[in-house]
Design a protein around this motif. Structure first.
Motif, PDB file in Angstrom:
ATOM      1  N   LEU A   1       0.658  -1.046   0.237  1.00 45.69           N
ATOM      2  CA  LEU A   1       0.018   0.218   0.037  1.00 45.69           C
ATOM      3  C   LEU A   1       0.749   1.492   0.145  1.00 45.69           C
ATOM      4  O   LEU A   1       1.814   0.922   0.701  1.00 45.69           O
ATOM      5  CB  LEU A   1      -0.417  -0.089   1.350  1.00 45.69           C
ATOM      6  N   ILE A   2       0.603   1.903  -0.736  1.00 42.70           N
ATOM      7  CA  ILE A   2       1.289   3.529  -0.661  1.00 42.70           C
ATOM      8  C   ILE A   2       0.556   4.196   0.468  1.00 42.70           C
ATOM      9  O   ILE A   2      -0.387   4.416   0.465  1.00 42.70           O
ATOM     10  CB  ILE A   2       0.778   4.096  -2.348  1.00 42.70           C
ATOM     11  N   ARG A   3       1.392   4.739   1.228  1.00 42.43           N
ATOM     12  CA  ARG A   3       0.782   5.739   2.415  1.00 42.43           C
ATOM     13  C   ARG A   3       1.423   6.955   2.819  1.00 42.43           C
ATOM     14  O   ARG A   3       2.633   7.329   1.736  1.00 42.43           O
ATOM     15  CB  ARG A   3       1.517   5.151   4.359  1.00 42.43           C
ATOM     16  N   PRO A   4      -0.203   7.763   1.435  1.00 41.37           N
ATOM     17  CA  PRO A   4      -0.005   9.680   1.392  1.00 41.37           C
ATOM     18  C   PRO A   4       0.005  10.122   2.099  1.00 41.37           C
ATOM     19  O   PRO A   4       0.066   9.063   3.537  1.00 41.37           O
ATOM     20  CB  PRO A   4      -1.667   8.824   1.033  1.00 41.37           C
TER      21      PRO A   4
ATOM     22  N   TYR B   1      -4.330   3.495   7.959  1.00 38.28           N
ATOM     23  CA  TYR B   1      -3.155   3.364   6.551  1.00 38.28           C
ATOM     24  C   TYR B   1      -2.894   4.974   6.185  1.00 38.28           C
ATOM     25  O   TYR B   1      -1.454   5.391   5.536  1.00 38.28           O
ATOM     26  CB  TYR B   1      -3.550   2.857   5.563  1.00 38.28           C
ATOM     27  N   ALA B   2      -3.437   5.779   6.877  1.00 31.43           N
ATOM     28  CA  ALA B   2      -3.194   7.161   6.173  1.00 31.43           C
ATOM     29  C   ALA B   2      -2.074   8.221   7.179  1.00 31.43           C
ATOM     30  O   ALA B   2      -2.301   9.138   6.599  1.00 31.43           O
ATOM     31  CB  ALA B   2      -4.620   8.518   5.671  1.00 31.43           C
TER      32      ALA B   2
ATOM     33  N   PHE C   1      -6.126  -4.729   4.323  1.00 27.62           N
ATOM     34  CA  PHE C   1      -6.434  -6.187   3.704  1.00 27.62           C
ATOM     35  C   PHE C   1      -7.522  -6.902   3.709  1.00 27.62           C
ATOM     36  O   PHE C   1      -8.040  -8.338   3.429  1.00 27.62           O
ATOM     37  CB  PHE C   1      -5.385  -7.414   3.680  1.00 27.62           C
TER      38      PHE C   1
ATOM     39  N   ILE D   1      -1.006  -3.863   8.265  1.00 32.08           N
ATOM     40  CA  ILE D   1       0.265  -2.802   7.685  1.00 32.08           C
ATOM     41  C   ILE D   1       0.487  -2.558   9.163  1.00 32.08           C
ATOM     42  O   ILE D   1       1.291  -1.603   9.143  1.00 32.08           O
ATOM     43  CB  ILE D   1      -0.712  -1.788   7.239  1.00 32.08           C
TER      44      ILE D   1
ATOM     45  N   LEU E   1      -4.050  -7.211  -2.773  1.00 29.27           N
ATOM     46  CA  LEU E   1      -4.135  -5.596  -2.920  1.00 29.27           C
ATOM     47  C   LEU E   1      -5.491  -5.408  -3.965  1.00 29.27           C
ATOM     48  O   LEU E   1      -6.773  -5.151  -4.084  1.00 29.27           O
ATOM     49  CB  LEU E   1      -3.069  -4.578  -3.212  1.00 29.27           C
TER      50      LEU E   1
END
Lengths: 535, 266
Positions: free
Chosen positions: A3-6, B16-17, B41, B136, B195
């Motif tokens: 996952l790309i963490r923004p 996750y942000a 996930f 994560i 994903l």
């Protein structure tokens, strides 16, 4: 970890105008002076000479002067390089400036204006050039003074939350800066990745945090302004309270560079909320949008930070434009969408209030369906839908944009009446792409009685313009609204100021202008109606 | 098999942000006051279970079996219940919360979680277990594999497509280096999600409200007779080294000087 963490925040929405900026591949827009033949160059302004450019090169470092005029010590700059400063991001206006100045200090701005004042050279101050009314681009050959290079943070006091910075700081970088110290900029808008704080102040920008933090007239504590004759007005106060003398800084908030150039800003940043939740609601009528708004005001009072709405037409354009970047969050289509954001400091407290509120509006039937953000990326996605509308309309076709204040009960009627008028005139048919107007769409900040009416045409044409103006302005005057809520007047709305302000107000404004800028060199042809000379 | 019982795992992790910060003692990352949500996930796992159900309801002739029940399971602190409510709002039918205290939760390791899941699975007897390929937060990526090992079940990891046909047969398309691999196996089995398996739905308001009334059972590791004592010790947690900012130079000479004398590359 795939996952790309923004970066924290709402990264998708940060660069609306810059994404759209270079439209040079198409045949560029016509010169503003050709599109508006009634505008005449003021003959009392001097035409730029290479001596003038040489003089600017003495004030600024060589790289900070771009000019299509060659001087003994430097060759001419390609006209191409000046294009970005001569045009706006919507491709609606195109000026003919031959000289761009990019000072780094207030002292340099002062020297430039002193010279221009003495020489009668007209000047257009320019920030991020994200304006929507043609206020930041030249009309004829005015010198452009860009504040791009004035982008330093001067101080931040974590106790009072007061930030002092150069006017050319980009709003988003300021927000990132104060975020590190748990504060938030009191304004936020779609163009935050490009717009300057100086431009925000000069246009009295509103945006999506207005509902919570109010007007810049309250949050700006002080300004440093270079007056047209070069005088530096030093008023970078960091005081919340100060009742000594005329509050002169207020004049420059929303003056669009017609009275001087804002070079420094002192602004108070509130504490940054720790928890945010966003809901997108499907609503069956504008009537229900209003009922939801009243319920939100009464039940989410101190945690509500945005109450936005958009219509079906906006949603269609966004979804078509966004492709795989966005999807309809609701299972069915609705005529209206409402986005409510709450910001607070304790999740349990806010969640309880928000879910009680949502249960109530659904039980009462104001809201038919909705989604509630479960994580930060959903917050980003929901805001994306609202913040991409402006970009999506422009991608759909040349867009006539109106940003108006109308009392909430009548707000959406303007969209309906405009649709009806265009239909009656044979220019528009709902759902058909075969007419001069493709879409008539309404969205905006219900919380601030602020509607964005966008008319997406096949092309900019006199037929469409004359169908819209002065019709829209008259409609607004009849409903006691304002022809500009947060975009300013610029070139576009200057002739229509009389629909919002009476003669005594306009005359007083003209007297101020005459007092501050006797030669009228600052951002000419805009802001105030050309009318009779008040000299 | 006439109908399918599916069990999905839902871990509560730092959103996750959120920008992650290491705590002052360098023993772990800061979790206090930080936004948490369901492991992305695991969201994909819940979504896949709900889609398997919808595949049958929308088209019973598709061959996809009827889904009788979707059970969401989370092992974590009291707040993991919020995560389970999200899973219920997305379409799970009931939830099981294995509660551990905040301190234990911070160091709940894959083997312990796999053992907790095994104990639940032995009671609930699902035909299919869908877990995220990794959480994560610790990025361990071991629970699914360990669970399959403990149960002695087949496993389809890093799934980007799941097809269940009659007769207990399942096809899993896996994401592997340089391409895709298709596995066929019999149920019961463990699948871990990648994903691209699906894009999870948003929980709608009516479903969020319904979810509040769905059953959620709480138990402890002791109820399941599982010892969750950590087997691995964390020595130290550090942030990746910060990127050095770029510098602007005024002239070519200055650039050459910097390359020679500062960077030492010329």
């Amino acid at each position: 970890m795939h996952l790309i963490r923004p970066v924290q925040g709402r990264p998708l929405t940060t660069s609306t105008p810059s994404l759209l900026r270079p439209t040079t591949s198409q045949a560029g827009p016509a010169l503003t002076s050709e599109k508006y033949p009634q505008l005449k160059r003021n003959p009392s302004f001097k035409s730029l000479t290479s001596e003038d450019v040489s003089h600017f090169r003495k004030i600024l470092s060589p790289g900070s002067v771009l000019s299509t005029l060659a001087t003994p010590d430097a060759p001419a700059t390609e006209a191409e390089e000046l294009h970005a400063y001569n045009s706006d991001w919507m491709g609606k206006y195109l000026g003919q400036s031959r000289c761009i100045l990019r000072p780094k200090t207030t002292e340099q701005v002062s020297q430039i204006l002193q010279y221009c004042h003495a020489q009668r050279l007209a000047v257009v101050p320019q920030g991020g050039n994200t304006g929507l009314v043609g206020g930041s681009v030249p009309v004829f050959d005015e010198v452009v003074l860009s504040l791009n290079n004035m982008n330093k943070i001067r101080s931040f006091d974590p106790i009072s939350g007061v930030l002092v910075c150069d006017a050319g700081c980009v709003l988003e970088s300021l927000d990132n800066y104060v975020a590190e110290q748990d504060h938030i900029m009191p304004l936020d808008l779609g163009a935050k990745g490009s717009c300057h704080i100086g431009g925000n102040i000069s246009t009295n920008a509103g945006g999506i945090r207005y509902l919570r933090y109010g007007s810049l007239h309250g949050s700006v504590l002080g300004l440093e302004v270079v007056l047209p004759d070069g005088t530096v007005l030093e008023n970078l106060s960091t005081l919340r309270k100060d009742s000594t003398g005329y509050d002169i800084k207020q004049l420059f908030i929303g003056a669009e560079g017609t009275l001087g150039i804002v070079t420094g800003v002192s602004i108070v940043a509130p504490p940054r909320p720790k928890v945010q939740t966003v809901a997108v609601l499907g609503v069956d009528s504008y009537e229900s949008v209003q009922k939801t708004f009243i319920a939100a005001k009464q039940n989410l009072t101190e945690i509500i930070s945005a109450f936005e709405f958009w219509d079906r037409s906006s949603m269609n354009m966004v979804l078509a434009h966004a492709g795989t970047n966005a999807r309809d969050p609701l299972a069915d289509e609705y005529p209206f969408y409402v986005l409510i954001e709450t910001s607070g400091f304790k999740k349990e407290h806010d969640d309880e209030k928000f879910s009680e509120f949502l249960e109530m509006v659904m039980e009462k039937g104001f809201v038919t369906d909705g989604v509630l953000s479960e994580n930060a990326s959903q917050i980003t996605m929901f805001w994306y839908l609202r913040e991409t509308i402006a970009e999506a309309t422009v991608k759909t076709g040349p867009t006539y944009k109106y940003d108006v204040s109308i009392p909430v009960p009548q707000l959406y009627n303007l969209v309906l009446d405009t649709r009806q008028r265009l239909t009656d005139m044979g220019l528009y048919k709902e759902g058909s792409a075969d007419y001069a107007v493709k879409e008539v769409t309404g969205y905006g900040h219900v919380g601030d009685s602020n509607l964005h009416l966008n008319v997406v045409a096949k092309e900019y044409s006199p037929t469409v313009s004359s169908a819209l103006e002065p019709f829209i302005y008259e409609w607004i005057a009849n409903h006691k609204g304002s022809i500009s809520a947060e975009h300013g007047l610029g070139l576009m709305k200057a002739p229509y100021l009389c629909y919002s302000k009476g003669p005594s107000m306009i005359q007083t404004m003209q007297r101020f202008k005459q007092l501050m800028d006797p030669h009228g060199i600052m951002n000419p042809y805009k802001y105030l109606p050309a009318a009779e000379k008040s000299a | 098999m006439s109908s399918l019982r599916i069990l999905v795992g839902c871990k509560r992790v730092i959103d996750y942000a959120v920008k992650i910060r290491v705590n002052a003692g360098q023993t772990a990352v800061e979790v206090a006051g930080v936004k948490h949500s369901m492991n992305p996930f695991d969201e994909i796992a819940v979504e896949e279970a709900v889609r398997l159900r919808e595949r049958h309801t929308k088209d019973p002739a598709s061959g996809s079996p009827k889904v009788e029940e979707i059970i969401a399971v989370s092992c974590g602190p009291a707040k993991a219940q919020e995560t389970l409510r999200t899973a219920l709002a997305m379409g799970a039918d009931r939830a099981i919360h294995v509660e551990v205290d905040e301190k234990q939760a911070a160091n709940l390791q894959p083997l312990a979680v796999a053992q907790l899941f095994r104990a639940i699975i032995e009671k609930e007897k699902p035909h299919l277990v869908i877990l995220g390929k990794q959480a994560i937060d610790d990025d361990a990526g071991q629970t699914g594999e360990m669970l399959a090992g403990l149960l002695n079940w087949p496993q389809g990891t890093f799934a980007n497509k799941i097809d269940i046909t009659g007769d207990n047969a399942m096809k899993v398309v896996r994401e592997i280096d340089g391409g895709l691999e298709t596995l066929s196996t019999k149920l019961p089995a463990v699948v871990t999600t990648d994903l691209r398996l699906n894009e999870p739905r948003y929980a709608s308001l009516p479903n969020i409200m319904k979810a509040k009334k769905k059953p959620l059972v709480k138990m402890t590791p002791a109820d399941l007779s599982v010892d969750i004592t950590p087997r691995l010790e964390t020595i130290k947690v550090t942030e990746p080294s910060k990127r050095q900012g770029g510098k602007k130079v005024e002239s070519v000479d200055e650039l050459l000087d910097k390359l020679k004398n500062e960077a030492g590359v010329l």
